[in-house]
Design a protein around this motif. Structure first.
Motif, PDB file in Angstrom:
ATOM      1  N   ALA A 247      19.190 -53.295  21.878  1.00 57.63           N
ATOM      2  CA  ALA A 247      19.439 -53.847  20.543  1.00 57.63           C
ATOM      3  C   ALA A 247      20.734 -53.287  19.972  1.00 57.63           C
ATOM      4  CB  ALA A 247      18.265 -53.528  19.621  1.00 57.63           C
ATOM      5  N   ALA A 248      21.006 -52.008  20.241  1.00 60.41           N
ATOM      6  CA  ALA A 248      22.227 -51.381  19.723  1.00 60.41           C
ATOM      7  C   ALA A 248      23.474 -52.038  20.289  1.00 60.41           C
ATOM      8  CB  ALA A 248      22.218 -49.885  20.048  1.00 60.41           C
TER       9      ALA A 248
ATOM     10  N   GLU B  55      13.046 -53.431  18.010  1.00 55.97           N
ATOM     11  CA  GLU B  55      12.903 -53.962  16.658  1.00 55.97           C
ATOM     12  C   GLU B  55      13.342 -52.953  15.593  1.00 55.97           C
ATOM     13  OE1 GLU B  55      12.722 -56.864  16.606  1.00 55.97           O
ATOM     14  OE2 GLU B  55      11.055 -57.811  17.617  1.00 55.97           O
ATOM     15  N   ALA B  56      13.143 -51.675  15.845  1.00 57.45           N
ATOM     16  CA  ALA B  56      13.562 -50.672  14.861  1.00 57.45           C
ATOM     17  C   ALA B  56      15.070 -50.709  14.659  1.00 57.45           C
ATOM     18  CB  ALA B  56      13.117 -49.284  15.307  1.00 57.45           C
ATOM     19  N   VAL B  57      15.835 -50.749  15.755  1.00 54.04           N
ATOM     20  CA  VAL B  57      17.289 -50.827  15.647  1.00 54.04           C
ATOM     21  C   VAL B  57      17.707 -52.152  15.034  1.00 54.04           C
ATOM     22  CG1 VAL B  57      19.436 -50.976  16.985  1.00 54.04           C
ATOM     23  CG2 VAL B  57      17.743 -49.221  17.528  1.00 54.04           C
ATOM     24  N   ASP B  58      17.083 -53.231  15.488  1.00 50.55           N
ATOM     25  CA  ASP B  58      17.447 -54.553  14.984  1.00 50.55           C
ATOM     26  C   ASP B  58      17.166 -54.672  13.489  1.00 50.55           C
ATOM     27  OD1 ASP B  58      18.736 -56.794  16.046  1.00 50.55           O
ATOM     28  OD2 ASP B  58      16.888 -57.966  16.096  1.00 50.55           O
ATOM     29  N   LEU B  59      16.066 -54.081  13.032  1.00 47.71           N
ATOM     30  CA  LEU B  59      15.735 -54.163  11.613  1.00 47.71           C
ATOM     31  C   LEU B  59      16.643 -53.281  10.763  1.00 47.71           C
ATOM     32  CD1 LEU B  59      11.830 -54.395  11.600  1.00 47.71           C
ATOM     33  CD2 LEU B  59      13.515 -56.210  11.271  1.00 47.71           C
ATOM     34  N   ILE B  60      17.108 -52.173  11.325  1.00 53.86           N
ATOM     35  CA  ILE B  60      18.123 -51.392  10.608  1.00 53.86           C
ATOM     36  C   ILE B  60      19.374 -52.243  10.430  1.00 53.86           C
ATOM     37  CG2 ILE B  60      19.783 -49.490  10.843  1.00 53.86           C
ATOM     38  CD1 ILE B  60      17.224 -48.316  10.015  1.00 53.86           C
ATOM     39  N   TRP B  61      19.786 -52.937  11.510  1.00 54.63           N
ATOM     40  CA  TRP B  61      20.966 -53.798  11.426  1.00 54.63           C
ATOM     41  C   TRP B  61      20.760 -54.915  10.395  1.00 54.63           C
ATOM     42  CZ3 TRP B  61      21.880 -59.002  12.147  1.00 54.63           C
ATOM     43  CH2 TRP B  61      23.228 -59.385  12.156  1.00 54.63           C
TER      44      TRP B  61
END
Length: 326
Positions: free
Chosen positions: A68-69, A281-287
């Protein structure tokens, strides 16, 4: 949930035009080639977990987060400690470095409360994953990604009932981990038989095996052993064999070794909480939060499990577990 995120991403970047599908394909191709699929600033996001050394579960979480990053043009950092105070210190160090987002686990929430509050005060968005869903919102996190540990435990108790089990052993490998306690308590709630807890030192696998073996030798009436992590399932299988026990071994979490054991019938079932999805999903939701102030869950955790995996499912999932994404 992935479909929902894909729709949000498509709407935010491509609008509702007829070219949306083509652009989505272009973004996917860019991500697959290791190129960012967006032109947002290169934000820095750190994940700090309660993992000990050598835990393959967290390798899978990291794979999802790293992919995701790449897609989201994010510089991803990772650190871990199974010591609560050390985990909090690692989070504090990332706050001092001015990261743009934090992803943390709350296996031992009391130790993490102040540092999460410090991040929030510094204007750093915090996402919690895997453990701590019941306190995540109160601590100031945007969203929690993971499974409800009590619900997951209840699913185990129900599955044991369906398999006709009467006496179960729940093996806890980390003292003070609230999620582990919730899993066993949930299983006890729905299990119609009797279940007892066995505490072992998860940092010492020979000790784990010896402790389970001793318990099975002392009580041949135990007909099922439930471990709370994939690496401990193999130790339980070895303990069962040396104790000459007929107990079925079941486990939380899935990896390649567990999938193979399910196919071979040496494990009864596994509870998959999709760790790859938790990281991704954690990285994507931060974005999404940084880019568009998007939040999923409506104030409730976004669940990635539980899913009961049996021998019938293992063959289909094997190629994914072999590549380290399930």
């Amino acid at each position: 949930m992935s479909a929902v995120l894909a729709a949000v991403l498509g709407a935010s970047l491509a609008g509702c035009s007829s070219t949306g599908g083509k652009r989505a394909e272009e973004r996917a191709a860019q991500a697959a080639s290791g190129k960012a699929a967006v032109d947002t600033p290169r934000w820095k996001v750190a994940m700090v977990t309660h993992s000990g050394d050598g835990d393959t579960f967290w390798d899978i979480v990291q794979k999802g987060a790293k992919q995701a990053a790449v897609k989201d043009n994010i510089d991803f950092l990772y650190a871990h400690s199974d010591q609560a105070q050390e985990q909090a210190q690692l989070v504090d160090s990332y706050i001092s470095k001015g990261v743009d987002g934090l992803i943390v686990t709350l296996a031992k929430p009391d130790a993490m409360k102040d540092v999460v509050a410090k991040a929030e005060k510094a204007g750093i968005p915090v996402m919690t994953v895997n453990s701590g869903s019941e306190v995540s919102k109160a601590f100031g996190a945007i969203t929690h990604i993971g499974q409800d540990e009590t619900i997951a435990g209840e699913a185990v108790g129900t599955e044991l009932n369906e398999r006709g089990k009467k006496r179960a052993l729940c093996v806890l490998h980390e003292q003070g981990n609230v999620g582990h306690e919730q899993r066993c308590a949930g299983a006890k709630k729905t299990f119609k038989g009797t279940m007892q807890n066995l505490y072992v030192d998860g940092t010492n696998m020979p000790d784990v095996q010896a402790s389970i073996e001793a318990k099975l030798q002392a009580d041949h009436g135990i007909d099922s052993v439930v471990t709370l992590g994939a690496p401990f399932a193999d130790a339980a299988v070895q303990a069962k064999q040396t104790a000459d026990s007929s107990a079925e071994v079941d486990t939380f979490d899935l990896n390649s070794k567990v999938a193979t054991a399910l196919s071979a019938g040496t494990l009864g079932f596994a509870v998959d909480q999709q760790p790859y999805l938790q990281g991704y999903e954690a990285v994507d939701l931060i974005w999404l939060y940084k880019y568009n102030l998007n939040v999923l869950g409506g104030g409730l955790p976004v669940l990635t499990g539980p899913q009961i995996i049996t021998k019938d499912d293992a063959g289909t999932l094997q190629k994914y577990t072999d590549r380290g994404t399930r």
